[in-house]
Design a protein around this motif. Structure first.
Motif, PDB file in Angstrom:
ATOM      1  N   LEU A 184       0.878  -1.168   0.000  1.00 18.73           N
ATOM      2  CA  LEU A 184       0.000   0.000   0.000  1.00 18.73           C
ATOM      3  C   LEU A 184       0.914   1.215   0.000  1.00 18.73           C
ATOM      4  O   LEU A 184       1.572   1.504   0.990  1.00 18.73           O
ATOM      5  CB  LEU A 184      -0.906   0.007   1.241  1.00 18.73           C
ATOM      6  N   SER A 186       1.884   5.178  -0.428  1.00 19.24           N
ATOM      7  CA  SER A 186       1.491   6.588  -0.422  1.00 19.24           C
ATOM      8  C   SER A 186       2.661   7.349  -1.037  1.00 19.24           C
ATOM      9  O   SER A 186       3.572   6.748  -1.584  1.00 19.24           O
ATOM     10  CB  SER A 186       1.255   7.044   1.007  1.00 19.24           C
ATOM     11  N   GLY A 188       4.639   9.075   0.851  1.00 22.54           N
ATOM     12  CA  GLY A 188       5.489   9.401   1.997  1.00 22.54           C
ATOM     13  C   GLY A 188       6.840   8.695   1.990  1.00 22.54           C
ATOM     14  O   GLY A 188       7.205   8.020   1.025  1.00 22.54           O
ATOM     15  N   ILE A 189       7.547   8.838   3.090  1.00 18.36           N
ATOM     16  CA  ILE A 189       8.887   8.244   3.209  1.00 18.36           C
ATOM     17  C   ILE A 189       8.792   6.749   3.500  1.00 18.36           C
ATOM     18  O   ILE A 189       9.585   5.944   3.021  1.00 18.36           O
ATOM     19  CB  ILE A 189       9.675   8.944   4.348  1.00 18.36           C
ATOM     20  N   ASP A 190       7.773   6.374   4.285  1.00 20.36           N
ATOM     21  CA  ASP A 190       7.767   5.032   4.860  1.00 20.36           C
ATOM     22  C   ASP A 190       7.403   3.898   3.892  1.00 20.36           C
ATOM     23  O   ASP A 190       8.082   2.866   3.866  1.00 20.36           O
ATOM     24  CB  ASP A 190       6.805   4.984   6.057  1.00 20.36           C
ATOM     25  N   SER A 191       6.332   4.084   3.125  1.00 22.01           N
ATOM     26  CA  SER A 191       5.879   2.927   2.341  1.00 22.01           C
ATOM     27  C   SER A 191       6.875   2.456   1.266  1.00 22.01           C
ATOM     28  O   SER A 191       7.003   1.242   1.082  1.00 22.01           O
ATOM     29  CB  SER A 191       4.466   3.136   1.785  1.00 22.01           C
ATOM     30  N   ARG A 266      -8.908   3.814   6.888  1.00 24.74           N
ATOM     31  CA  ARG A 266      -7.867   2.787   6.783  1.00 24.74           C
ATOM     32  C   ARG A 266      -8.482   1.400   6.635  1.00 24.74           C
ATOM     33  O   ARG A 266      -7.945   0.539   5.944  1.00 24.74           O
ATOM     34  CB  ARG A 266      -6.921   2.850   7.981  1.00 24.74           C
ATOM     35  N   THR A 287       2.395  -2.650   4.586  1.00 22.38           N
ATOM     36  CA  THR A 287       2.211  -1.208   4.822  1.00 22.38           C
ATOM     37  C   THR A 287       3.488  -0.628   5.450  1.00 22.38           C
ATOM     38  O   THR A 287       4.344  -1.371   5.943  1.00 22.38           O
ATOM     39  CB  THR A 287       1.033  -0.900   5.770  1.00 22.38           C
ATOM     40  N   GLY A 288       3.563   0.684   5.467  1.00 24.05           N
ATOM     41  CA  GLY A 288       4.753   1.357   6.016  1.00 24.05           C
ATOM     42  C   GLY A 288       4.522   1.845   7.443  1.00 24.05           C
ATOM     43  O   GLY A 288       5.152   2.798   7.875  1.00 24.05           O
ATOM     44  N   GLU A 289       3.613   1.194   8.177  1.00 19.24           N
ATOM     45  CA  GLU A 289       3.326   1.674   9.534  1.00 19.24           C
ATOM     46  C   GLU A 289       4.474   1.383  10.513  1.00 19.24           C
ATOM     47  O   GLU A 289       5.143   0.364  10.412  1.00 19.24           O
ATOM     48  CB  GLU A 289       2.033   1.019  10.047  1.00 19.24           C
ATOM     49  N   SER A 296      -3.040   6.705  14.017  1.00 18.38           N
ATOM     50  CA  SER A 296      -3.560   5.457  13.438  1.00 18.38           C
ATOM     51  C   SER A 296      -2.554   4.322  13.544  1.00 18.38           C
ATOM     52  O   SER A 296      -2.775   3.236  13.035  1.00 18.38           O
ATOM     53  CB  SER A 296      -3.924   5.682  11.973  1.00 18.38           C
ATOM     54  N   LYS A 322      12.155   6.698  12.999  1.00 15.92           N
ATOM     55  CA  LYS A 322      12.153   7.471  11.747  1.00 15.92           C
ATOM     56  C   LYS A 322      13.562   7.577  11.166  1.00 15.92           C
ATOM     57  O   LYS A 322      13.749   7.463   9.958  1.00 15.92           O
ATOM     58  CB  LYS A 322      11.560   8.867  12.002  1.00 15.92           C
ATOM     59  N   CYS A 345      -3.924  11.414   0.142  1.00 21.55           N
ATOM     60  CA  CYS A 345      -5.334  11.332   0.527  1.00 21.55           C
ATOM     61  C   CYS A 345      -5.506  11.242   2.050  1.00 21.55           C
ATOM     62  O   CYS A 345      -6.520  11.640   2.596  1.00 21.55           O
ATOM     63  CB  CYS A 345      -6.014  10.167  -0.173  1.00 21.55           C
ATOM     64  N   CYS A 346      -4.463  10.722   2.735  1.00 22.03           N
ATOM     65  CA  CYS A 346      -4.558  10.579   4.185  1.00 22.03           C
ATOM     66  C   CYS A 346      -4.556  11.931   4.887  1.00 22.03           C
ATOM     67  O   CYS A 346      -5.083  12.086   5.972  1.00 22.03           O
ATOM     68  CB  CYS A 346      -3.381   9.782   4.728  1.00 22.03           C
TER      69      CYS A 346
HETATM   70  P1  ATP Z   1       4.069   6.955   4.626  1.00 20.29           P
HETATM   71  O1  ATP Z   1       5.344   7.663   4.951  1.00 20.29           O
HETATM   72  O2  ATP Z   1       4.275   5.641   3.948  1.00 20.29           O
HETATM   73  O3  ATP Z   1       3.088   7.851   3.920  1.00 20.29           O
HETATM   74  P2  ATP Z   1       2.908   7.645   7.099  1.00 20.29           P
HETATM   75  O4  ATP Z   1       3.896   7.689   8.176  1.00 20.29           O
HETATM   76  O5  ATP Z   1       2.522   8.929   6.426  1.00 20.29           O
HETATM   77  O6  ATP Z   1       3.406   6.597   6.004  1.00 20.29           O
HETATM   78  P3  ATP Z   1       0.116   6.976   7.232  1.00 20.29           P
HETATM   79  O7  ATP Z   1      -0.213   8.113   6.351  1.00 20.29           O
HETATM   80  O8  ATP Z   1      -0.654   6.742   8.481  1.00 20.29           O
HETATM   81  O9  ATP Z   1       1.623   6.976   7.695  1.00 20.29           O
HETATM   82  O10 ATP Z   1       0.032   5.660   6.371  1.00 20.29           O
HETATM   83  C1  ATP Z   1       0.390   4.424   6.903  1.00 20.29           C
HETATM   84  C2  ATP Z   1       0.505   3.430   5.775  1.00 20.29           C
HETATM   85  O11 ATP Z   1      -0.742   3.303   5.086  1.00 20.29           O
HETATM   86  C3  ATP Z   1       1.476   3.876   4.702  1.00 20.29           C
HETATM   87  O12 ATP Z   1       2.800   3.527   5.018  1.00 20.29           O
HETATM   88  C4  ATP Z   1       0.968   3.108   3.510  1.00 20.29           C
HETATM   89  O13 ATP Z   1       1.388   1.762   3.546  1.00 20.29           O
HETATM   90  C5  ATP Z   1      -0.532   3.167   3.717  1.00 20.29           C
HETATM   91  N1  ATP Z   1      -1.092   4.334   3.017  1.00 20.29           N
HETATM   92  C6  ATP Z   1      -1.251   5.590   3.468  1.00 20.29           C
HETATM   93  N2  ATP Z   1      -1.755   6.402   2.514  1.00 20.29           N
HETATM   94  C7  ATP Z   1      -1.930   5.660   1.431  1.00 20.29           C
HETATM   95  C8  ATP Z   1      -2.395   5.899   0.095  1.00 20.29           C
HETATM   96  N3  ATP Z   1      -2.805   7.102  -0.291  1.00 20.29           N
HETATM   97  N4  ATP Z   1      -2.437   4.875  -0.757  1.00 20.29           N
HETATM   98  C9  ATP Z   1      -2.019   3.637  -0.392  1.00 20.29           C
HETATM   99  N5  ATP Z   1      -1.557   3.350   0.828  1.00 20.29           N
HETATM  100  C10 ATP Z   1      -1.508   4.337   1.737  1.00 20.29           C
END
Ligand code: ATP
Ligand code: MG
Length: 390
Positions: A184, A186, A188-191, A266, A287-289, A296, A322, A345-346
């Protein structure tokens, strides 16, 4: 002078009776990754895979870069191929390693003789080659413990190989030996780091991205494509499924309690991702949680999220800080892309006070206010597929 690449596979060696199967997949992956760079002879013998370019027009720097990103390879080195007589080995060593020996202050010679018919034993090869190096590079001294350069001479059945430094490979297990899973992703840095971390364990990927236009832009989606292209340099090509998420988010926002918005969103992500995964032969989500990073990502919130999915969910970053995650993102070159400022979108509808300890019963009650089934169907019916390659 003919140059080849020698590859060591590390962990695969421990696979017992499955070792051959892992090696065969690795060799297939190597062939595939190098197919655009020219023709190669790839052989597997004496726990080393050798990659030999056919013809002279192959850029070995490029080959070496690609090999550095293939999972299942612990270390590799470039080596020159010399005819098997000691005088020739000495001359080739000097010529091939001229630059590195010129720059070093200390060295040692390592010799391996798998061809037992070769007239010199390993220590004698070391003495001969080492003596010749000292003669030609008088500034050098021998240091057997921590040399600047280790010169390795391997005398094998058909030729001698001479090499200098050993390069660390990407490690892990060959892509596709671990099955297939959906990241999944996004912006961001994590996923992207989570994707890379699981791909390293031999998992083949598909990617699922939730987009909420017009709240999120086309540029945000392009950013995700760029991130996946970086990951695919390691994991191999993949498909990205972009799910339209606007209507689901708007519905949650207008009908459910604000503090449950994120957790319900979520849970929708998980249900949709599970369906896409199962339709594409994937047996897990990624996921990148990371525990406690945001509301969340508390244990309670994660339990509520997991309840929505009937498929294993891998969270390889769960115990990482981090700083550790950023170090990997720099290494795989996704960091600079991840920090580009496009809305995800989050972040669009983030509640002011999200529940950090959501109670599943109330979350499910809130979901009753929505026509979940048709919302999910509508989203899946409108998924867009993009092919990602490196
Ligand atoms: P990331 O750095 O990966 O965006 P985050 O620290 O911002 O993670 P969240 O925004 O809570 O944390 O998202 C947690 C996880 O949910 C993400 O790592 C990703 O795996 C999934 N996720 C979040 N937003 C999306 C998206 N728009 N589409 C698909 N997966 C998402
Ligand atoms: Mg995010």
């Amino acid at each position: 002078m003919k140059e080849i690449i020698l590859i060591k596979t590390g962990e695969i060696v421990l696979k017992g009776l499955n070792r051959r199967a892992f090696e065969d997949i690795l060799i297939k992956n190597i062939k595939y990754r190098l197919k655009d760079l020219g023709e190669f002879k790839i052989k597997n013998a004496q726990s080393t895979i050798s990659v030999e370019p056919v013809g002279n027009n192959i850029d070995l720097d490029e080959v070496s870069d690609k090999i550095g990103k293939i999972f299942g390879i612990t270390t590799y080195s470039r080596a020159c191929v010399a005819e098997k007589n000691i005088e020739n080995i000495k001359l080739c060593t000097i010529e091939y390693l001229q630059e590195a020996l010129g720059e070093a202050k200390t060295f040692k010679v390592n010799a391996k003789r798998s061809d037992k018919k070769f007239p010199l034993k390993s220590p004698e090869i070391c003495t001969e080659v080492g003596g010749y190096i000292l003669e030609k590079f008088p500034h050098l001294t021998v240091d057997v413990h921590e040399p600047d350069i280790t010169v390795t001479v391997e005398v094998r059945d058909f030729a001698a190989y001479i090499r200098g430094s050993v390069i660390r490979g990407a490690g892990g297990l060959p892509t596709s030996t671990g099955g297939k899973a959906a990241i999944l992703i996004s912006g961001g840095i994590d996923s992207p780091v989570a994707a890379w971390t699981m791909a390293k364990r031999g998992i083949e990927l598909i990617a699922i991205h939730f987009a909420s236009p017009p709240y999120t832009s086309q540029r945000a989606e392009e950013k995700v494509v760029s991130l996946l292209e970086k990951v695919s340099e390691y994991s191999g090509k993949m498909k990205m499924f972009t799910v339209p998420f606007t209507r689901i988010q708007e519905e949650i926002q207008s009908k459910c309690p604000e503090e449950l918005f994120t957790i319900i969103m979520r849970r929708f992500m998980m249900v949709i991702a599970e369906k896409i995964s199962k339709a594409n032969e994937c047996s897990a989500l990624i996921t990148g949680e990371s525990l406690g990073q945001v509301a969340s990502q508390t244990i309670g919130a994660i339990a509520c999220t997991d309840d929505a999915a009937n498929i294993p969910v891998f969270r390889p970053l769960i115990g990482m800080d981090k700083e550790e995650i950023i170090a990997i993102s720099r290494k795989i070159d996704t960091f600079d892309i991840s920090i580009q400022p496009y809305e995800d979108c989050c972040t669009v509808f983030t509640p002011k006070h999200p529940r950090t300890r959501p109670v599943l019963k109330y979350v499910k009650q809130a979901e009753q206010l929505l026509d979940c089934e048709s919302l999910i169907k509508e989203a899946i019916d409108n998924v867009k597929i993009t092919k990602i390659s490196y």
